[in-house]
Design a protein around this motif. Structure first.
Motif, short mmCIF file in Angstrom:
data_model
loop_
_atom_site.label_atom_id
_atom_site.label_comp_id
_atom_site.label_asym_id
_atom_site.label_seq_id
_atom_site.Cartn_x
_atom_site.Cartn_y
_atom_site.Cartn_z
N THR A 1 -72.37 55.05 -90.58
CA THR A 1 -71.55 56.14 -91.12
C THR A 1 -70.41 56.49 -90.17
O THR A 1 -69.26 56.66 -90.59
CB THR A 1 -72.41 57.39 -91.37
N SER B 1 -67.72 53.62 -89.90
CA SER B 1 -67.00 53.51 -91.17
C SER B 1 -66.01 54.65 -91.33
O SER B 1 -64.86 54.45 -91.74
CB SER B 1 -67.98 53.50 -92.35
N ALA B 2 -66.45 55.87 -91.03
CA ALA B 2 -65.56 57.03 -91.15
C ALA B 2 -64.41 56.96 -90.16
O ALA B 2 -63.30 57.42 -90.43
CB ALA B 2 -66.37 58.31 -90.93
N ALA C 1 -65.86 61.95 -88.49
CA ALA C 1 -66.93 60.95 -88.41
C ALA C 1 -68.24 61.59 -87.95
O ALA C 1 -69.30 61.34 -88.54
CB ALA C 1 -66.53 59.82 -87.46
N GLY D 1 -66.05 56.46 -95.22
CA GLY D 1 -67.04 57.25 -94.49
C GLY D 1 -67.65 58.33 -95.36
O GLY D 1 -68.86 58.56 -95.32
N THR E 1 -71.66 62.24 -90.36
CA THR E 1 -72.95 61.70 -89.91
C THR E 1 -73.99 62.82 -89.83
O THR E 1 -75.15 62.63 -90.22
CB THR E 1 -72.80 61.02 -88.55
#
Length: 273
Positions: free
Chosen positions: A148, A151-152, A8, A159, A12
């Motif tokens: 991001t 979501s990941a 994640a 993601g 990002t």
């Protein structure tokens, strides 16, 4: 969980630093390739719209309905979706149009000199434009970083999709920072540094999400965030990407890019089922 966290944060960081790619590209041209810009902006919009409406919104609705019941779950999903739109629209409203990264411009627009560095260097207002644009992009990237990251964390394949879409639309934003700074100062390092720093607010948003949202993350929180992410991405596509793509459009290239983005996103999601 640790592996998901690293992924994640990595996604990002990748999405945010795409502004640096735009900055580097800007140093090698004095004219904007409008065909390429139209296709890529349309492609990014296609990716964002498809993944938002087909995948993210549906996942948000499922999570909230399962956690709260049919009626309140559906209402909260819709509320989160439009709250995301309202958030990004509010950010746009309070940023001057000339510094708004959602008001994309060509290299020629930003310099007013046809790519002449010497001539542009006599225009100190260009430096101000680049600096304020960097600040505006930093403000925009903060909620995108949260989107991001969360979501990941919930679904790595989503993601990745969101990170790629945001990275694509961050590239012209990097150009919007570096071009006026470079043409005002003639200093490539300074232009790249400012563009690079504007992208760092995305991983900073991820860090904020980790520090302040993680303790409260549950199915309801994830559902609301997912719904808001869908709203944010649809708004960006309709407000920024598609109008800009149509502005530089030639022979419906933006629509071909849009369809291509949707197709690539659809196939990518099917491959991960």
């Amino acid at each position: 969980m640790t592996q998901n966290l690293l992924l994640a944060f990595g996604l990002t960081l990748f999405a945010g630093l795409a502004t640096g790619i735009g900055s580097v590209l800007a140093f090698f041209t004095s004219h904007t390739n409008t065909k390429f810009l139209s296709v890529t902006l349309g492609f990014s919009a296609g990716v964002m719209i498809y993944v938002s409406m087909v995948e993210i919104f549906v996942k948000a609705k499922t999570a909230l309905v399962d956690a709260m019941g049919t009626v309140p779950g559906n209402w909260l999903t819709v509320g989160g979706f439009f709250a995301g739109m309202l958030l990004i629209a509010s950010i746009d409203k309070f940023i001057p149009k000339q510094s708004n990264p959602h008001e994309l411009r060509t290299v020629e627009d930003m310099t007013g000199t046809g790519g002449d560095v010497a001539a542009a260097g006599k225009k100190p207002d260009l430096l101000k434009m680049g600096t304020f644009t960097a600040l505006a992009i930093g403000i925009h990237n903060f909620p995108e970083g949260i989107a991001t990251f969360t979501s990941a964390l919930q679904d790595p394949k989503l993601g990745i999709a969101i990170a790629v879409a945001i990275a694509i639309h961050n590239i012209p934003e990097g150009i919007a920072v570096s071009v006026p700074v470079y043409f005002a100062t003639g200093d490539k390092k300074r232009a790249f540094k400012l563009s690079f720093l504007s992208g760092l607010s995305e991983p900073i948003g991820a860090l904020a999400a980790y520090l302040f949202l993680m303790p409260f993350l549950n199915d309801i929180m994830f559902g609301v965030i997912f719904a808001a992410v869908a709203g944010i991405m649809v708004f960006i596509s309709l407000d920024e990407l598609l109008p800009a793509a149509k502005r530089y459009d030639e022979a419906h290239l933006s629509i071909y890019g849009l369809i291509g983005g949707m197709a690539v996103m659809a196939i990518s999601l099917l491959l991960f089922i």
